[in-house]
Design an enzyme around this catalytic site. Structure first.
Site, mmCIF file in Angstrom:
data_model
loop_
_atom_site.group_PDB
_atom_site.id
_atom_site.type_symbol
_atom_site.label_atom_id
_atom_site.label_comp_id
_atom_site.label_asym_id
_atom_site.label_seq_id
_atom_site.Cartn_x
_atom_site.Cartn_y
_atom_site.Cartn_z
ATOM 1 N N LEU A 63 0.807 -1.211 0.000
ATOM 2 C CA LEU A 63 0.000 0.000 0.000
ATOM 3 C C LEU A 63 0.844 1.266 0.000
ATOM 4 C CD1 LEU A 63 -2.794 -0.973 2.535
ATOM 5 C CD2 LEU A 63 -2.773 -1.240 0.063
ATOM 6 N N GLY A 64 2.048 1.218 0.571
ATOM 7 C CA GLY A 64 2.854 2.425 0.586
ATOM 8 C C GLY A 64 4.163 2.254 1.306
ATOM 9 N N GLY A 66 7.282 4.743 3.389
ATOM 10 C CA GLY A 66 7.612 6.037 3.963
ATOM 11 C C GLY A 66 8.885 5.942 4.764
ATOM 12 N N GLY A 67 9.139 6.972 5.582
ATOM 13 C CA GLY A 67 10.392 7.035 6.297
ATOM 14 C C GLY A 67 10.593 5.900 7.282
ATOM 15 N N MET A 68 9.505 5.382 7.872
ATOM 16 C CA MET A 68 9.640 4.321 8.865
ATOM 17 C C MET A 68 9.583 2.927 8.264
ATOM 18 S SD MET A 68 10.205 4.803 12.085
ATOM 19 C CE MET A 68 9.344 3.500 12.969
ATOM 20 N N VAL A 71 3.870 -0.427 4.348
ATOM 21 C CA VAL A 71 2.567 -0.881 4.829
ATOM 22 C C VAL A 71 1.935 -1.767 3.761
ATOM 23 C CG1 VAL A 71 0.242 -0.204 5.508
ATOM 24 C CG2 VAL A 71 2.187 1.095 6.328
ATOM 25 N N LYS A 86 2.570 -3.073 9.041
ATOM 26 C CA LYS A 86 3.670 -2.140 8.819
ATOM 27 C C LYS A 86 4.976 -2.835 9.162
ATOM 28 C CE LYS A 86 5.114 2.573 10.005
ATOM 29 N NZ LYS A 86 4.735 3.798 10.740
ATOM 30 N N ASP A 179 1.726 15.575 15.627
ATOM 31 C CA ASP A 179 1.837 15.828 14.181
ATOM 32 C C ASP A 179 0.454 15.813 13.544
ATOM 33 O OD1 ASP A 179 3.097 16.431 11.795
ATOM 34 O OD2 ASP A 179 3.470 14.335 11.281
#
Length: 686
Positions: A63-64, A66-68, A71, A86, A179
């Site tokens: 699904l995606g 990112g920085g961490m 997912v 994740k 955030d």
């Protein structure tokens, strides 16, 4: 589902970080939260080789990133539900990175609130991979909603009130988000808001200097920009920035570069939102001035206060209910809001009504599909009864007992007749009869004896059209049940008729599709397939779409000429009635759900379930709802086939869903009728 760090994927505009659209073809409104906030390098949303995490989580689609980490959409093999998993990226596999990962998980897992994403599990896989398991949240984030134009003010106030209620729950257990921004607020199809990504939240007692600078500048409170630890009132400032943007389409300090925006947060009062959206109430201006105060002590005392002040805005100074601003396609604003805001007691208002969830247990298997008319669910069961259930509660309004013989008990009829409700009358078939029942009381108006009815009726222009096990198609007077004509095919009929432009289209187990004159029953054409036709036809734009044993057919409605066929490759005795929506044919066959191009028959996607699919799909608001013999009801993204949720019943689901007002009504072989939340698949109590 937690949102990943979107900074590497975002574009700067007017001093605000905004998420990118996933692609120029797929609308973000059809993607889940992570899909709207992150994009993998060329493989987002594509099926991949299956991988099992911790022996139970089967990864299905990326699904995606990112920085961490990454997912994935996944299936929990133990709980039999759809989840998001994740994974910690390899370059973060240091001691410090692992500590951050587990701190993120435990912080989010400590929260329990319907407005906060749920964390189910965390751990380390056998190969050392760290994982976090979360609920799969469908819908659009508010950043994407903003890209489609300014939302109505009434909705903005309701969404913000819901977010404030969720923040209050977190702050009560000393957790801050740190955030908050539109991209971290998920609007579900039911109109509720969930806060995503408490991943950088910290327990207030364990704040460190390094953690104080994490966040997005456009929504960051002054105290954190100054290096102070801050507290929950920093979230209120960020919520104020979000509310400001939802009302005006811009953040409080749009148009400034990063250093100038940081300075403005600390030193410059923002312009009132009414400067950017004329007609906003001065009381909204006052509320935003409080939320965006430079000193935390000058802001409202708690998120609960914000919730209460937003939940029930006072009546407008104009007559009638509070009007809303709407965005025309050109984004030109129409109307004005002059409503007041003052503190009332209360719970947050919902932008849309909550779904009405329940289950009702009948005395037999439920293969029939429901009809929902005037807040009543009409459905039949193999306990010989037709039920009229209150759509809000599932409580029976009436039941009517039909005929039911040993022959029916043995054969069951894989689909069962489903009711048609027209002009206050319920029309339905049973073992040997067609019934017309008063919709309010269940009292029979007439019955007509045939040779066994598993076909569902179509009622058009005062005539009931229905097929029978005695090989005949019947046209009965809707008021009296007197036959107008019958037509004999070569075998029994499970297919239900479609009546369009004076023609009755229906299939038969004699491997043919028939087009009959609706007034006389005279055949206009027949088309020979390669197998028995148990599926029912859908007629759209001059084309008849229907399934056979192994194929899906598109036939010219006027001539019966074949336009295309699609071979599923699996003998299934295809029962599923196709749904044709926005140029796509959705249908079940074998153990799969198919989405085919309506013009060419080319597959756009397929989705494999764990059992045979004889249910017919319902496609509503970009979601395909369908049942399977693996005992599950599925909600699939209509554009991609990516699962949004799955609900497990206690038996095979051959019933086809009806989706009304955010609720999915469907029957199961476990003798129950379910009312499920269309957004989440959540069920109500029996």
């Amino acid at each position: 589902m937690l949102v990943l760090d979107a900074a590497p994927l975002a574009r700067a505009r007017s001093g605000t970080i905004r998420v990118m659209r996933v692609s120029p073809v797929e609308s973000p409104s059809r993607w889940g939260a992570v899909r709207e906030n992150a994009r993998s390098s060329g493989s987002l949303g594509e099926p991949v080789a299956q991988r099992m995490i911790a022996g139970r989580y089967e990864l299905q689609q990326l699904l995606g990133r990112g920085g961490m980490g990454e997912v994935w959409a996944a299936r929990d093999g133990v709980m039999q539900r759809l989840v998001a998993v994740k994974l910690l990226q390899a370059h973060l596999g240091t001691t410090e990175g692992e500590e951050m990962f587990f701190r993120e998980a435990r912080t989010a897992g400590a929260l329990s609130h319907p407005g906060i994403v749920t964390v189910h599990d965390l751990g380390r896989d056998g190969d050392g991979t760290l994982y976090l398991v979360m609920e799969n949240v469908p819908g659009r984030n508010l950043g994407v909603v903003l890209e489609e134009g300014l939302p109505p003010v009434r909705d903005v106030l309701a969404w913000t009130a819901q977010a404030a209620d969720a923040l209050y729950a977190a702050h009560t257990v000393r957790i801050v988000h740190r955030d908050l921004k539109p991209a971290n607020l998920m609007l579900t199809p039911a109109g509720s808001v969930k806060i995503l990504d408490f991943g950088i939240a910290r327990y207030i007692s364990t704040l460190t200097t390094a953690s104080r600078v994490i966040g997005t500048v456009a929504y960051m409170p002054p105290e954190r920009l100054l290096g102070r630890a801050g507290d929950a009132r920093g979230d209120l400032y960020s919520l104020g920035c979000v509310l400001y943007e939802l009302l005006t389409g811009r953040t409080p300090f749009s148009g400034l570069d990063r250093p100038a925006a940081m300075y403005a947060h600390v030193h410059t009062p923002p312009a009132p939102p009414s400067n950017h959206r004329p007609g906003l109430s001065p009381h909204l201006d006052a509320l935003l001035a409080e939320l965006l105060a430079k000193e935390p002590g000058d802001r409202p005392a708690s998120a609960a206060e914000i919730r209460d002040r937003l939940s029930h805005p006072p009546a407008s100074t104009l007559p009638g209910a509070l009007p809303t601003l709407r965005a025309e396609p050109s984004h030109r604003l129409v109307g004005a809001v002059t409503g007041d805001l003052r503190p009332p007691p209360a719970q947050p208002a919902m932008a849309k009504p909550l779904p009405r969830l329940w289950t009702h247990t009948t005395g037999g298997r439920v293969y029939s599909s429901p009809a929902v008319v005037d807040d009543t669910v009409y459905i039949s069961s193999h306990d010989t009864k037709v039920y009229a259930l209150d759509a809000a509660t599932g409580i029976p309004r009436w039941t009517h007992t039909t005929d039911h013989t040993w022959w029916d008990v043995l054969n069951m009829g894989r689909s069962g007749s489903s009711p048609a409700v027209v002009d206050g009358t319920v029309y339905i078939g049973s073992d040997r009869k067609v019934y017309a029942l008063d919709a309010a009381t269940g009292t029979p108006r007439w019955t007509y004896t045939t040779g066994g009815v598993y076909s569902s009726p179509a009622v058009v222009d005062g005539t009931v059209y229905i097929g029978s096990h005695d090989k005949r198609v019947y046209a009965l007077d809707a008021a009296t049940g007197i036959p107008r004509w019958t037509y004999t095919t070569g075998s029994f009929i499970h297919s239900s008729p479609a009546v369009v432009d004076g023609t009755v289209y229906i299939g038969s187990n004699d491997e043919k599709v028939y087009a009959l004159d609706a007034a006389t029953g005279i055949a206009r054409w027949t088309y020979a397939t390669g197998g028995g036709v148990l599926s029912s036809p859908a007629v759209v734009d001059g084309t008849v779409y229907i399934g056979s044993d192994t194929n899906v057919y598109a036939l010219d409605a006027a001539t019966g000429t074949r336009r295309w066929t699609y071979a599923t490759g699996t003998y299934s005795g295809m029962d599923s009635l196709p749904a044709v929506v926005d140029g796509t044919v959705y249908i079940g066959s074998g153990r799969k759900v198919y989405a085919l191009d309506a013009a060419t028959g080319i597959a756009r996607w397929t989705y494999a379930t764990g059992g045979g699919v004889q249910s017919s799909p319902a496609v509503v608001d970009g979601t395909v709802y369908i049942g399977s013999c693996d005992q599950n009801v599925y909600a699939l993204d209509a554009a991609s086939g990516i699962p949004r949720w799955m609900h497990t019943t206690g038996g095979s689901v051959l019933s086809s869903p009806a989706v009304v007002d955010g609720t999915v009504y469907i029957g199961s072989d476990d003798k129950k009728v379910y009312a499920l939340d269309a957004a989440t698949g959540r069920a109500g109590a029996s």
